[in-house]
Enzyme design. Structure first.
Site, PDB file in Angstrom:
ATOM      1  N   SER A  76      -3.728   0.679   2.911  1.00 55.66           N
ATOM      2  CA  SER A  76      -3.554   0.435   1.486  1.00 55.66           C
ATOM      3  C   SER A  76      -4.835   0.864   0.794  1.00 55.66           C
ATOM      4  CB  SER A  76      -3.305  -1.053   1.214  1.00 55.66           C
ATOM      5  OG  SER A  76      -3.369  -1.348  -0.176  1.00 55.66           O
TER       6      SER A  76
ATOM      7  N   TYR B 272      -4.533 -10.415   1.774  1.00 48.55           N
ATOM      8  CA  TYR B 272      -4.031  -9.039   1.885  1.00 48.55           C
ATOM      9  C   TYR B 272      -5.173  -8.064   2.137  1.00 48.55           C
ATOM     10  CZ  TYR B 272      -1.413  -4.819   0.586  1.00 48.55           C
ATOM     11  OH  TYR B 272      -0.809  -3.576   0.575  1.00 48.55           O
TER      12      TYR B 272
END
Length: 259
Positions: free
Chosen positions: A151, A164
């Site tokens: 990501s 996250y």
């Protein structure tokens, strides 16, 4: 083996998180390119929907396997089912993940929520990579490829995203270690870092996302199909070549210069 055809000549992919978003887009792209694909996810109905989005010629080239990637026994069953159906594994797209509760300050984040994100994003990625390694090392011809879904947050966090972001940074370390350990067995490992692909997870972006300075600003998104084509390019390279890290993002999103 080549990437075309849905029979014995087709390459075989395992795609986790295949019931929606990036996983669905990549699975459909691979099916259209002639791959056989094991679709893994927690919701059988959405996996079947993904299978139905492939071209008519890909009928029979996919299997849907309900899988919670945080459970070792379910990951083992996924790879066993894949090999039983298709004979081998040439690609793992390690994609399953969750953002967790959004917008929660670190001091208010429940431990159970933290643990759920770690179990899915990191432990799940490890378990799937381990199962892929075992299969790719022993099969004939030996080898295969693993592509981890990192990501933008593997590099730069958003506010209130500690679980996250921590897991996505850890995925980068996982990618590097797997890449090194895979060399003797013709296992190529890379990572794709994705920013603002248009999926359910990013649906809020055009309406506004919290920035590091406290402002809420609309952010652009890109077509998820552009991500899928990039993954396919990485997947179809010969094992002698590897995209170690790739960043694919909406051109104008606040990443370069974030904060």
């Amino acid at each position: 083996m080549n990437a075309m055809g849905t029979g014995k000549d087709a390459k075989v992919a395992v795609v986790t998180g295949a019931g929606s978003g990036i996983g669905r887009a990549v699975a459909v792209e691979l099916l259209a390119a002639g791959w056989s694909v094991a679709l893994a996810g927690r919701r059988p109905q959405t996996l079947e929907e993904t299978a139905g989005l492939g071209p008519e010629a890909s009928a029979g080239a996919s299997i849907a396997v309900r899988t919670d990637v945080s459970r070792p026994e379910e990951v083992a069953a996924l790879f066993a089912a894949t090999v039983e159906r298709f004979g081998r594994v040439d690609l793992l797209f390690n994609n399953a993940g969750t953002f967790g509760p959004g917008g929660v300050p670190v001091e208010e984040l429940a431990y159970d929520a933290w643990r759920h994100v770690v179990d899915t994003n990191l432990n799940g990625a490890f378990l799937c990579a381990q199962a892929a390694f075992r299969q790719m090392k022993e099969q004939d011809p030996q080898g295969g490829r693993i592509i981890n879904n990192g990501s933008i947050s593997a590099h730069t966090p958003r506010p209130h995203s500690v679980a996250y972001t921590a897991t996505k940074h850890a995925l980068t370390g996982l990618t590097k270690s797997l890449s090194l350990d895979g060399r003797p067995y013709r296992i190529a490992v890379g990572q794709i870092d994705i920013g603002n692909a248009a999926t359910e997870m990013t649906a809020r972006m055009p309406a506004g996302a919290l920035q590091a300075n406290g402002e809420v600003v609309p952010e652009p998104v890109m077509d998820v199909a552009d991500v899928a084509r990039t993954v396919r390019h990485m997947a179809e390279l010969p094992l002698e070549a590897n995209v170690q890290f790739a960043t694919v993002m909406a051109t104008a999103m606040p990443y370069v210069g974030r904060g």
